[in-house]
Write a protein that holds these residues in place. Structure first.
Motif, PDB file in Angstrom:
ATOM      1  N   TRP A  69       0.831  -1.194   0.000  1.00  0.00           N
ATOM      2  CA  TRP A  69       0.000   0.000   0.000  1.00  0.00           C
ATOM      3  C   TRP A  69       0.868   1.246   0.000  1.00  0.00           C
ATOM      4  CZ3 TRP A  69      -4.451   1.724  -1.259  1.00  0.00           C
ATOM      5  CH2 TRP A  69      -5.617   0.976  -1.091  1.00  0.00           C
ATOM      6  N   LEU A  75       2.381   1.881  -3.162  1.00  0.00           N
ATOM      7  CA  LEU A  75       1.395   2.375  -4.132  1.00  0.00           C
ATOM      8  C   LEU A  75       1.156   3.875  -3.929  1.00  0.00           C
ATOM      9  CD1 LEU A  75      -0.774   1.541  -6.398  1.00  0.00           C
ATOM     10  CD2 LEU A  75      -2.401   1.771  -4.546  1.00  0.00           C
ATOM     11  N   TRP A  76       0.992   4.277  -2.655  1.00  0.00           N
ATOM     12  CA  TRP A  76       0.791   5.709  -2.392  1.00  0.00           C
ATOM     13  C   TRP A  76       1.931   6.515  -2.990  1.00  0.00           C
ATOM     14  CZ3 TRP A  76       0.235   5.174   3.630  1.00  0.00           C
ATOM     15  CH2 TRP A  76      -0.905   4.413   3.915  1.00  0.00           C
ATOM     16  N   THR A  86       1.844   6.680  -6.777  1.00  0.00           N
ATOM     17  CA  THR A  86       0.717   7.366  -7.396  1.00  0.00           C
ATOM     18  C   THR A  86       1.018   8.841  -7.635  1.00  0.00           C
ATOM     19  OG1 THR A  86      -0.641   5.883  -6.122  1.00  0.00           O
ATOM     20  CG2 THR A  86      -1.792   7.588  -7.301  1.00  0.00           C
ATOM     21  N   VAL A  87       1.861   9.403  -6.730  1.00  0.00           N
ATOM     22  CA  VAL A  87       2.197  10.812  -6.886  1.00  0.00           C
ATOM     23  C   VAL A  87       2.861  11.053  -8.246  1.00  0.00           C
ATOM     24  CG1 VAL A  87       3.497  12.731  -5.925  1.00  0.00           C
ATOM     25  CG2 VAL A  87       2.442  11.067  -4.410  1.00  0.00           C
ATOM     26  N   GLY A  96      -5.588   2.070  -7.125  1.00  0.00           N
ATOM     27  CA  GLY A  96      -5.703   2.427  -5.715  1.00  0.00           C
ATOM     28  C   GLY A  96      -7.127   2.799  -5.347  1.00  0.00           C
ATOM     29  N   ALA A  97      -7.761   3.604  -6.213  1.00  0.00           N
ATOM     30  CA  ALA A  97      -9.122   4.057  -5.925  1.00  0.00           C
ATOM     31  C   ALA A  97     -10.091   2.872  -5.915  1.00  0.00           C
ATOM     32  CB  ALA A  97      -9.556   5.092  -6.962  1.00  0.00           C
ATOM     33  N   TYR A 118      -9.572   0.885  -2.773  1.00  0.00           N
ATOM     34  CA  TYR A 118     -10.104   1.631  -1.646  1.00  0.00           C
ATOM     35  C   TYR A 118     -11.622   1.553  -1.593  1.00  0.00           C
ATOM     36  CZ  TYR A 118     -11.320   5.168   1.622  1.00  0.00           C
ATOM     37  OH  TYR A 118     -11.864   5.795   2.701  1.00  0.00           O
ATOM     38  N   GLU A 119     -12.242   1.666  -2.769  1.00  0.00           N
ATOM     39  CA  GLU A 119     -13.703   1.634  -2.825  1.00  0.00           C
ATOM     40  C   GLU A 119     -14.251   0.311  -2.304  1.00  0.00           C
ATOM     41  OE1 GLU A 119     -15.162   3.338  -6.546  1.00  0.00           O
ATOM     42  OE2 GLU A 119     -16.834   1.913  -6.369  1.00  0.00           O
ATOM     43  N   ASP A 132     -15.295   6.075   5.861  1.00  0.00           N
ATOM     44  CA  ASP A 132     -14.181   6.901   5.372  1.00  0.00           C
ATOM     45  C   ASP A 132     -13.271   7.315   6.525  1.00  0.00           C
ATOM     46  OD1 ASP A 132     -14.323   7.131   2.578  1.00  0.00           O
ATOM     47  OD2 ASP A 132     -15.982   8.562   2.713  1.00  0.00           O
ATOM     48  N   LEU A 157     -11.398   4.203   7.990  1.00  0.00           N
ATOM     49  CA  LEU A 157     -10.302   3.741   7.124  1.00  0.00           C
ATOM     50  C   LEU A 157      -9.122   4.714   7.173  1.00  0.00           C
ATOM     51  CD1 LEU A 157     -12.132   2.393   3.931  1.00  0.00           C
ATOM     52  CD2 LEU A 157     -10.855   1.061   5.620  1.00  0.00           C
ATOM     53  N   MET A 176       5.140  11.329   2.069  1.00  0.00           N
ATOM     54  CA  MET A 176       5.008   9.909   1.730  1.00  0.00           C
ATOM     55  C   MET A 176       6.361   9.278   1.506  1.00  0.00           C
ATOM     56  SD  MET A 176       1.780   9.674  -0.712  1.00  0.00           S
ATOM     57  CE  MET A 176       0.345  10.625  -0.354  1.00  0.00           C
ATOM     58  N   GLN A 212      -5.876   9.130   0.853  1.00  0.00           N
ATOM     59  CA  GLN A 212      -7.031   8.926  -0.021  1.00  0.00           C
ATOM     60  C   GLN A 212      -7.074   9.973  -1.125  1.00  0.00           C
ATOM     61  OE1 GLN A 212     -10.589   8.626   2.401  1.00  0.00           O
ATOM     62  NE2 GLN A 212      -9.625   7.141   3.750  1.00  0.00           N
ATOM     63  N   LEU A 258      -4.413   9.192  -3.707  1.00  0.00           N
ATOM     64  CA  LEU A 258      -4.788   8.083  -4.582  1.00  0.00           C
ATOM     65  C   LEU A 258      -5.823   8.524  -5.614  1.00  0.00           C
ATOM     66  CD1 LEU A 258      -5.073   4.999  -2.201  1.00  0.00           C
ATOM     67  CD2 LEU A 258      -3.299   5.498  -3.853  1.00  0.00           C
ATOM     68  N   ASP A 316      -8.901   9.273  -5.070  1.00  0.00           N
ATOM     69  CA  ASP A 316     -10.231   8.757  -4.813  1.00  0.00           C
ATOM     70  C   ASP A 316     -11.265   9.847  -5.100  1.00  0.00           C
ATOM     71  OD1 ASP A 316     -12.679   8.003  -3.538  1.00  0.00           O
ATOM     72  OD2 ASP A 316     -11.548   6.485  -2.447  1.00  0.00           O
ATOM     73  N   LEU A 337     -15.002  15.653   6.904  1.00  0.00           N
ATOM     74  CA  LEU A 337     -14.858  14.392   7.647  1.00  0.00           C
ATOM     75  C   LEU A 337     -14.041  14.610   8.923  1.00  0.00           C
ATOM     76  CD1 LEU A 337     -14.145  11.922   4.676  1.00  0.00           C
ATOM     77  CD2 LEU A 337     -16.166  11.873   6.141  1.00  0.00           C
TER      78      LEU A 337
END
Lengths: 201, 187
Positions: free
Chosen positions: A109, A112-113, A116-117, A126-127, A130-131, A157, A160, B92, B154, B157, B159, B170
């Motif tokens: 994970w 992956l984070w 992704t940047v 990833g999305a 996550y979903e 949300d 998590l 990160m 999130q 990513l 999302d 949130l």
């Protein structure tokens, strides 16, 4: 093509499993395709045949690792747990980096984070993962009979995000996993009027 | 030199950032970069610490202008200082490297501790003013800090469900519950 035709259909899975382990132990930047091939007992050209780029391999390794974690969950009998509170607590546990497969997933994970940047093409993977986590946890929350003011999706949300933020601190060694678990559960228990002491066992 | 290092690391990642790139961007030579920083890990650490210091100075200046503790809370949850640079990409990088590098792990803990102290101070300030309920400030700071980190992930990513505006809502919802006060109406 002869090599590919002659290879049993499990080769792809073996490559993915080997990649997951290499990424978790060496990090994606130090993951060598040749090493993954050796671990999986296949040739490097077969790895390249299945996965065109390193990013493709990382994305699929993540999906693979997630599916495998899902199988572990089912094997643990989580779905058979009749008490919704205990079932939700066991879901929280699945979201934290316990030693073994879950910890390995966590390192993936994190990779992956990071990726992704700079590799936006990994975003959808990833999305999507996550979903799925989000829908799964929302159901667990809804099953606990939340107060009317609570939206299960929004609480999922937050839960998590808490698991991710605390989990990363566990992974780095800043806190014990039991402490992270008690924090997440304590928060859920306050929102849902559940038994807070359940998370301390 | 630190600003150049931050840019290069952000664009290429620590592994692929070359000392020569940093030197070129800073208008100096690779040997002189290495004269100041023994390793790339050192460079990441210093770049982050310097970016964070700028961020906190700015934030402190802005917070002191705000009287209401609830507004201060809304301010830090809303992404903090206007001009300050909360750098998710560098953070990160630090998280991932902290796994295998104890020195970077210590840097992370130090920066995180400063952030949590800022949150805890606002809680104590609000409790003294009677704006917040009796939450334990350090526990709340850890909870909110972790939540914000998780939401940043999130957002990173991509999302679609979690935008920075929604992340703020949130977080404020969690703060409202834990501090027993109204915050979302003020955002």
């Amino acid at each position: 093509m002869t090599e590919i035709a002659a290879t049993e259909c499990g080769a792809r899975e073996r490559i993915l499993a080997a990649a997951v382990e290499r990424i978790a132990s060496d990090g994606i930047d130090d993951m060598r395709i040749a090493r993954v091939a050796m671990d999986a007992g296949v040739s490097t050209s077969l790895v390249h045949y299945h996965f065109e780029t390193r990013e493709a391999l990382l994305g699929e390794a993540l999906e693979f690792s997630y599916e495998r974690a899902g199988e572990v969950r089912r094997a643990d009998g989580e779905e058979a747990e009749p008490d919704p509170q205990r079932r939700l607590l066991s879901m929280v546990d699945q979201c934290l980096p316990y030693p073994g497969v879950l910890r390995q997933d966590w390192v993936l994970w994190l990779e992956l984070w990071l990726r992704t940047v700079r590799h936006p093409e990994l975003g959808p993977t990833g999305a999507r993962l996550y979903e799925r986590m989000h829908d799964w946890l929302s159901e667990g929350i809804a099953a606990c009979g939340p107060p009317p003011a609570i939206d299960p999706g929004e609480l999922a949300d937050r839960a998590l995000a808490l698991c991710d933020g605390l989990g990363v601190r566990v992974l780095i060694g800043e806190m014990a996993i039991e402490y992270a678990r008690a924090q997440v559960w304590g928060y859920l228990a306050r929102e849902l009027n559940l038994d807070a002491s359940l998370g301390e066992g | 030199m630190l600003a150049a290092a931050a840019e290069v690391i952000r664009e290429r990642g620590l592994e692929r950032a070359r000392v020569s790139d940093v030197a070129e961007r800073a208008g100096t030579s690779a040997p002189s970069v290495l004269y100041y920083f023994a390793s790339k890990a050192e460079l990441l650490k210093e770049a982050l610490v310097s970016a964070e210091e700028g961020y906190y100075e700015q934030l402190d200046r802005e917070l002191i202008e705000i009287e209401s503790a609830r507004e201060r809370m809304v301010k830090i949850v809303g992404g903090g200082a206007g001009e300050g640079d909360y750098d998710a990409a560098l953070w990160m990088e630090l998280w991932a490297k902290a796994l295998s590098d104890p020195e970077l792990a210590a840097t992370r803990a130090e920066l995180d501790g400063r952030w949590r102290r800022t949150i805890a101070e606002i809680v104590r300030y609000g409790q003294a003013r009677g704006e917040f309920g009796p939450a334990e400030p350090e526990d709340f700071a850890l909870l909110l800090g972790s939540l914000l980190d998780g939401l940043a992930v999130q957002i990173a990513l991509g999302d679609a469900e979690v935008t920075s505006g929604r992340a703020q809502q949130l977080s404020l919802a969690l703060a409202e519950r834990e501090l027993d006060c109204e915050l979302r109406a003020m955002a």
